[in-house]
Design an enzyme around this catalytic site. Structure first.
Site, PDB file in Angstrom:
ATOM      1  N   ASP A  46      43.453  46.153  42.169  1.00 36.39           N
ATOM      2  CA  ASP A  46      44.184  46.607  43.362  1.00 36.39           C
ATOM      3  C   ASP A  46      43.233  47.172  44.408  1.00 36.39           C
ATOM      4  OD1 ASP A  46      46.292  46.087  41.711  1.00 36.39           O
ATOM      5  OD2 ASP A  46      47.151  48.100  41.810  1.00 36.39           O
ATOM      6  N   ASP A  64      54.536  40.548  39.604  1.00 34.04           N
ATOM      7  CA  ASP A  64      53.471  41.320  38.954  1.00 34.04           C
ATOM      8  C   ASP A  64      53.393  40.970  37.464  1.00 34.04           C
ATOM      9  OD1 ASP A  64      51.427  43.173  38.759  1.00 34.04           O
ATOM     10  OD2 ASP A  64      52.520  44.760  39.789  1.00 34.04           O
TER      11      ASP A  64
HETATM   12  C1  GLA Z   1      50.082  46.500  40.256  1.00 33.80           C
HETATM   13  C2  GLA Z   1      49.776  45.528  41.396  1.00 33.80           C
HETATM   14  C3  GLA Z   1      49.818  46.267  42.716  1.00 33.80           C
HETATM   15  C4  GLA Z   1      51.178  46.898  42.911  1.00 33.80           C
HETATM   16  C5  GLA Z   1      51.520  47.811  41.736  1.00 33.80           C
HETATM   17  C6  GLA Z   1      52.946  48.280  41.776  1.00 33.80           C
HETATM   18  O1  GLA Z   1      49.083  47.450  40.106  1.00 33.80           O
HETATM   19  O2  GLA Z   1      48.518  44.936  41.212  1.00 33.80           O
HETATM   20  O3  GLA Z   1      49.527  45.388  43.784  1.00 33.80           O
HETATM   21  O4  GLA Z   1      52.147  45.896  43.052  1.00 33.80           O
HETATM   22  O5  GLA Z   1      51.326  47.142  40.484  1.00 33.80           O
HETATM   23  O6  GLA Z   1      53.291  49.067  40.680  1.00 33.80           O
END
Ligand code: GLA
Length: 420
Positions: free
Chosen positions: A231, A170
């Site tokens: 996301d 990430d």
């Molecule tokens: C980010 C990523 C997600 C997930 C969260 C976890 O938002 O884009 O896919 O992994 O972090 O905290």
């Protein structure tokens, strides 16, 4: 636009087809050469469905714990997921203890993962599956657990020692664009140096884009897949946003995808709460067209037979996993009907016809087959099968013929055209 006569087009096409293939070959992605993700990764990832639930006292069945992953591993095998191709069982954020150990290594939360990750990896491997894990290029993970900045080599080696098979890396809490880019590159090389085969899943372009136009040629040399956009949520609005971002930016992202490196539009949320049946069909069909990693985030302990059948649909998965490895693209919109297509191996094509209307009943849409696949998908003829929402053999079609489809509001019809 006036179409050329069939004969003229045929001779033009036959003369140019080898050139087109060479052109694709040259443009073709020279992706991260770790031998992995030759077709889009398939598996399960906990984030969208289980988020960062740390409360094993109150919610023992849905907190992020080794028990959750062991249960999912069992079901992946016993309920046909593994046989359908879903191989990677992936942990997302919130698996870590709040501090590193005395030697600077990441450690799993001892209460929620009492056996530790190596033990979990052994279990997952004993089921014939692979284990994915999560870390962050910056100072902290997005949920605030220890980040890998300053620890890239140690973390890569720890994951390799544990027997991890995929890393989702990430991009939260990175203090500059430079350290983001360098960090993603460095971790790729560090994973490589461990000698273990570890799929490398990045979010580099997503975090870079607000500051800089991502350099996809660079990205695909370091990552096996990369997130470009927000996301995914368990909602139709979220799926629509991902699709519209993809159509708007397709010139930049489609050609760079290929065996070893894929655009990642995020998890499949099929089998959860937020999408109607037709919307779930749309997600499955379009993720197949986009050559997207198929990482489900759902509860395999409670999933409807209908959602399960959709996620395990062999014909749709075959489109997603097609060995030619060309990502499909948006073609046109007419009367609120959107058409996408994807070139497949053996001169076959996949076509998705999506009804953008969210009012009224099923819409009819007639396609001239000559307008598909750069004019060659069905030239001089092809066999057409509708795969979604149900499988129906539509039989032989000539280049000059038309194809009639009927699509529910917010739904998609997925077709496969095979050269006759
Ligand atoms: C980010 C990523 C997600 C997930 C969260 C976890 O938002 O884009 O896919 O992994 O972090 O905290």
């Amino acid at each position: 636009m006036k179409l050329w006569s069939g004969e003229l087009w045929l001779s033009y096409e036959l003369a140019l087809r080898p050139l087109t293939l060479v052109f694709w070959g040259i443009l073709g992605a020279r992706a991260l050469d770790n031998g992995l993700a030759r077709t889009p990764t398939m598996g399960w990832l906990h984030w969208e469905r289980f988020v960062c639930n740390l409360d094993c006292q109150e919610e023992p069945d849905s907190c992020i714990s080794e028990q959750l992953f062991m249960q999912m591993a069992e079901l992946m095998v016993s309920d046909g997921w593994k046989d359908a191709g879903y191989e990677y069982l992936c942990i997302d954020d919130c698996w870590m203890a709040p501090e590193r150990d005395s030697q600077g290594r990441l450690q799993a939360d001892p209460k929620r993962f009492p056996g530790g990750i190596r033990h979990l990896a052994n279990y997952v491997h004993s089921k014939g599956l692979k284990l994915g894990i999560y870390a962050d290029v910056g100072n902290k993970t997005c949920a605030g657990f220890p980040g890998s900045f300053g620890y890239y080599d140690i973390d890569a080696q720890t994951f390799a020692d544990w027997g991890v098979d995929l890393l989702k890396f990430d991009g939260c809490y990175c203090d500059s664009v430079k350290s983001l880019v360098n960090g993603y590159k460095y971790m790729s090389l560090a994973l490589n140096r461990t000698g273990r085969s570890i799929v490398y899943s990045c979010e580099w372009p997503l975090y870079l884009r607000p500051f800089h136009k991502p350099n996809y040629t660079d990205i695909q040399q370091y990552c096996n897949h990369w997130r470009n956009f927000d996301d995914v949520y368990d909602s139709w609005g979220s799926i629509k946003n991902i699709l519209s971002w993809t159509t708007t930016n397709q010139k930049e992202i489609v050609d760079v995808a290929g065996p070893g490196g894929w655009n990642d539009p995020d998890m499949l949320v099929i089998g959860n709460f937020g999408l109607s049946w037709d919307q779930q069909v749309t997600q499955m069909a379009l993720w197949a067209i986009m050559a997207a990693p198929l990482l489900m985030s759902n509860d395999l302990r409670q999933i409807s037979p209908q959602a399960k059948a959709l996620l395990q649909d062999k014909d749709v998965i075959a489109i997603n996993q097609d060995p030619l490895g060309k990502q499909g693209y948006y073609l046109r919109t007419e009367n609120s009907i959107e058409v996408w297509e994807r070139p497949l191996s053996n001169l076959s094509w996949a076509v998705a016809v999506r009804n953008l209307k969210e009012i009224g009943g099923p819409c009819s849409y007639t396609i001239k087959v000559a307008s598909l696949g750069l004019g060659v998908a069905c030239n001089p003829g092809c066999f057409v099968t509708q795969l979604l929402p149900q499988k129906i053999k539509l039989g032989f079609h000539e280049w000059t013929s038309t194809l009639k489809t009927q699509i529910n509001p917010s739904g998609t019809v997925l077709l496969r055209l095979e050269q006759a």
